[in-house]
Scaffold this motif. Structure first.
Motif, PDB file in Angstrom:
ATOM      1  N   LEU A 138       0.842  -1.195   0.000  1.00 12.98           N
ATOM      2  CA  LEU A 138       0.000   0.000   0.000  1.00 12.98           C
ATOM      3  C   LEU A 138       0.880   1.249   0.000  1.00 12.98           C
ATOM      4  N   PRO A 139       0.567   2.234  -0.839  1.00  8.92           N
ATOM      5  CA  PRO A 139       1.302   3.501  -0.771  1.00  8.92           C
ATOM      6  C   PRO A 139       0.982   4.224   0.532  1.00  8.92           C
ATOM      7  N   ASP A 140       1.840   5.155   0.922  1.00 12.01           N
ATOM      8  CA  ASP A 140       1.616   5.899   2.164  1.00 12.01           C
ATOM      9  C   ASP A 140       0.251   6.577   2.173  1.00 12.01           C
ATOM     10  N   PHE A 141      -0.233   6.983   0.998  1.00  9.62           N
ATOM     11  CA  PHE A 141      -1.527   7.662   0.875  1.00  9.62           C
ATOM     12  C   PHE A 141      -2.680   6.786   1.348  1.00  9.62           C
ATOM     13  N   ALA A 142      -2.574   5.482   1.114  1.00 15.15           N
ATOM     14  CA  ALA A 142      -3.704   4.567   1.327  1.00 15.15           C
ATOM     15  C   ALA A 142      -3.776   4.101   2.775  1.00 15.15           C
ATOM     16  N   THR A 143      -4.978   4.067   3.317  1.00 15.03           N
ATOM     17  CA  THR A 143      -5.215   3.529   4.649  1.00 15.03           C
ATOM     18  C   THR A 143      -5.421   2.017   4.555  1.00 15.03           C
ATOM     19  N   PHE A 144      -5.425   1.379   5.715  1.00 20.39           N
ATOM     20  CA  PHE A 144      -5.727  -0.055   5.720  1.00 20.39           C
ATOM     21  C   PHE A 144      -7.147  -0.327   5.238  1.00 20.39           C
ATOM     22  N   LEU A 145      -8.087   0.560   5.595  1.00 23.05           N
ATOM     23  CA  LEU A 145      -9.451   0.395   5.093  1.00 23.05           C
ATOM     24  C   LEU A 145      -9.497   0.540   3.577  1.00 23.05           C
ATOM     25  N   ASP A 146      -8.707   1.470   3.021  1.00 20.69           N
ATOM     26  CA  ASP A 146      -8.602   1.570   1.564  1.00 20.69           C
ATOM     27  C   ASP A 146      -8.181   0.230   0.980  1.00 20.69           C
ATOM     28  N   GLY A 147      -7.137  -0.354   1.561  1.00 20.50           N
ATOM     29  CA  GLY A 147      -6.613  -1.620   1.046  1.00 20.50           C
ATOM     30  C   GLY A 147      -7.625  -2.739   1.105  1.00 20.50           C
ATOM     31  N   SER A 289     -17.488 -10.371 -16.195  1.00 17.52           N
ATOM     32  CA  SER A 289     -16.220  -9.989 -15.566  1.00 17.52           C
ATOM     33  C   SER A 289     -16.191 -10.518 -14.138  1.00 17.52           C
ATOM     34  N   TRP A 290     -15.192 -11.339 -13.830  1.00 14.00           N
ATOM     35  CA  TRP A 290     -15.101 -12.003 -12.520  1.00 14.00           C
ATOM     36  C   TRP A 290     -13.861 -11.509 -11.785  1.00 14.00           C
ATOM     37  N   VAL A 291     -14.063 -10.763 -10.726  1.00 17.65           N
ATOM     38  CA  VAL A 291     -12.993 -10.202  -9.892  1.00 17.65           C
ATOM     39  C   VAL A 291     -11.996  -9.442 -10.780  1.00 17.65           C
ATOM     40  N   THR A 292     -10.696  -9.670 -10.639  1.00 13.30           N
ATOM     41  CA  THR A 292      -9.696  -8.950 -11.406  1.00 13.30           C
ATOM     42  C   THR A 292      -8.390  -9.724 -11.376  1.00 13.30           C
ATOM     43  N   SER A 293      -7.366  -9.183 -12.007  1.00 11.97           N
ATOM     44  CA  SER A 293      -6.033  -9.782 -11.948  1.00 11.97           C
ATOM     45  C   SER A 293      -5.226  -9.084 -10.867  1.00 11.97           C
ATOM     46  N   ILE A 294      -4.183  -9.747 -10.391  1.00  5.33           N
ATOM     47  CA  ILE A 294      -3.350  -9.116  -9.372  1.00  5.33           C
ATOM     48  C   ILE A 294      -2.629  -7.903  -9.952  1.00  5.33           C
ATOM     49  N   GLU A 295      -2.325  -7.932 -11.252  1.00  9.71           N
ATOM     50  CA  GLU A 295      -1.673  -6.783 -11.874  1.00  9.71           C
ATOM     51  C   GLU A 295      -2.612  -5.588 -11.947  1.00  9.71           C
ATOM     52  N   HIS A 296      -3.877  -5.826 -12.302  1.00  8.81           N
ATOM     53  CA  HIS A 296      -4.826  -4.709 -12.332  1.00  8.81           C
ATOM     54  C   HIS A 296      -5.114  -4.185 -10.931  1.00  8.81           C
ATOM     55  N   MET A 297      -5.098  -5.075  -9.935  1.00  9.96           N
ATOM     56  CA  MET A 297      -5.299  -4.615  -8.566  1.00  9.96           C
ATOM     57  C   MET A 297      -4.109  -3.765  -8.114  1.00  9.96           C
ATOM     58  N   ARG A 298      -2.908  -4.195  -8.469  1.00 10.17           N
ATOM     59  CA  ARG A 298      -1.719  -3.406  -8.148  1.00 10.17           C
ATOM     60  C   ARG A 298      -1.770  -2.051  -8.859  1.00 10.17           C
ATOM     61  N   GLU A 299      -2.214  -2.057 -10.104  1.00 12.09           N
ATOM     62  CA  GLU A 299      -2.362  -0.816 -10.872  1.00 12.09           C
ATOM     63  C   GLU A 299      -3.347   0.120 -10.185  1.00 12.09           C
ATOM     64  N   LEU A 300      -4.460  -0.424  -9.719  1.00 11.75           N
ATOM     65  CA  LEU A 300      -5.474   0.384  -9.053  1.00 11.75           C
ATOM     66  C   LEU A 300      -4.916   1.009  -7.774  1.00 11.75           C
ATOM     67  N   VAL A 301      -4.228   0.216  -6.966  1.00  8.01           N
ATOM     68  CA  VAL A 301      -3.636   0.734  -5.729  1.00  8.01           C
ATOM     69  C   VAL A 301      -2.656   1.867  -6.044  1.00  8.01           C
ATOM     70  N   HIS A 302      -1.875   1.692  -7.106  1.00 12.45           N
ATOM     71  CA  HIS A 302      -0.900   2.696  -7.513  1.00 12.45           C
ATOM     72  C   HIS A 302      -1.569   3.998  -7.936  1.00 12.45           C
ATOM     73  N   ARG A 303      -2.774   3.914  -8.530  1.00 13.63           N
ATOM     74  CA  ARG A 303      -3.459   5.101  -9.030  1.00 13.63           C
ATOM     75  C   ARG A 303      -4.154   5.905  -7.931  1.00 13.63           C
ATOM     76  N   LEU A 304      -4.425   5.311  -6.783  1.00 15.19           N
ATOM     77  CA  LEU A 304      -5.234   5.976  -5.754  1.00 15.19           C
ATOM     78  C   LEU A 304      -4.712   7.366  -5.380  1.00 15.19           C
ATOM     79  N   PRO A 305      -3.417   7.525  -5.077  1.00 15.08           N
ATOM     80  CA  PRO A 305      -2.976   8.881  -4.716  1.00 15.08           C
ATOM     81  C   PRO A 305      -3.068   9.879  -5.860  1.00 15.08           C
TER      82      PRO A 305
END
Length: 343
Positions: A138-147, A289-305
């Motif tokens: 998780l980036p510093d921007f993201a809270t545990f609830l965000d994650g 569409s069923w859930v997501t890929s780990i790469e797209h989830m990582r991409e999403l986390v990266h985009r949050l800030p």
């Protein structure tokens, strides 16, 4: 440690369990946030489902949307260290099949596939044992609830939107304004979709969606014409997050000619009484569409800030682990936002 088991029949069981120790390639997390998913309510909490292998609950600690802090690492763990803050992609695959290689552990075809909270212990506990490869920093921007919110709900919504190619060229309709629907509306806005309208039978959820800015306007199921008009004559993309037969029909009714309908809500049937005038002639595209890929989830986390987006805004109520029963009862009522368990 304490852990929540779901025995079925709309009940929870908080038990004392041995503290786990990380093995090769594993990390031990102290749970900081673990949210409740609609699929847990539908398939485990109410029914103790034993049908589809992906939903075969094996009496483990529940919760497949965890975020936590690394407190111990096992031998061979090379990427994470004590103190790292992570969320967990909630399916641990074999790592070798075609789906796993592409990052879609959700579709792993191996008997070794195990979902956290379904076939292996999940996040409704003081401690969670996770494979290092399943953890996303998780980036510093993201809270545990965000994650925790990203770990399933926001990841699922993001996958559906990008599979439909959602962009600033699109008007977006979201059917079902529960947690995944709220995520779809918020993320759709970050991808540029405008306007965004929602459809839900619950006045409370319609009000929440508008207040959070997930949609510009929200309507009841009997207001299809008004919702289409609010989209300028029909949506370009409609995402069904309800998982209901009427909801899927509404999503199809909401799109304009050559529109795209994304189905992310689990369960139930879909009936199209007149295929030619409903789907073929208007050239409607339907996307599963069923859930997501780990790469797209990582991409999403990266985009949050960069998007200045905290997924935790959809969390309406938090409960300590000892009050898991009250948390599940509120989630089951279907009138709130996301429900979370915290230490």
């Amino acid at each position: 440690m304490r852990g929540v088991i779901l025995p079925g029949n709309s009940s929870t069981d908080l038990r004392e369990l041995p503290d786990p120790e990380p093995g090769p390639g594993q990390v031990l997390l102290a749970m900081r946030a673990s949210t409740i998913c609609g699929s847990d309510i539908r398939a485990i909490y109410r029914e103790h489902h034993q049908g589809d292998p992906a939903e075969t609950y094996q009496g483990v600690v529940a919760g497949h949307e965890p975020a936590g802090e690394v407190v111990a690492v096992g031998p061979g763990a090379i990427r994470l260290a004590v103190g790292d803050r992570v969320c967990v992609y909630h399916i641990s695959g074999c790592g070798q099949c075609d789906s796993c290689v592409r990052g879609y552990q959700i579709s792993c075809s191996s008997p070794r596939r195990a979902a956290y909270g379904w076939q292996r212990d999940g996040g409704h506990a003081d401690l969670i044992l996770a494979e290092e490869r399943d953890c996303i920093l998780l980036p510093d921007f993201a809270t545990f609830l965000d994650g925790a919110c990203v770990a399933c709900g926001f990841g699922t919504a993001y996958e559906g939107l990008i599979r439909a190619g959602t962009s600033g060229r699109d008007a977006l309709a979201v059917v079902g304004l529960g947690p995944v629907g709220l995520a779809a509306g918020l993320l759709g806005g970050k991808l540029g979709a405008v306007p965004r309208v929602g459809l839900d039978p619950s006045p409370e959820r319609r009000e929440l969606a508008v207040r959070l800015g997930a949609v510009d306007a929200a309507f009841g199921p009997d207001e299809i014409d008004a919702a289409r008009a609010a989209c300028g004559g029909g949506a370009d993309v409609a995402v069904d997050c309800s998982g209901s037969e009427p909801g899927r029909g509404s999503a199809i009714s909401l799109v304009r000619e050559r529109g795209r309908v994304v189905l992310v809500g689990e369960g139930n049937a879909m009936t199209v009484p007149e295929v030619s005038p409903t789907l073929i002639h208007p050239s409607i595209t339907i996307i599963g569409s069923w859930v997501t890929s780990i790469e797209h989830m990582r991409e999403l986390v990266h985009r949050l800030p960069f998007w200045d987006l905290h997924p935790e805004v959809i969390v309406s109520d938090t409960f300590p682990l000892a009050q898991a029963d009250a948390a599940y009862r509120l989630a089951d009522a279907g009138r709130s936002g996301k429900i979370a368990l915290t230490p």
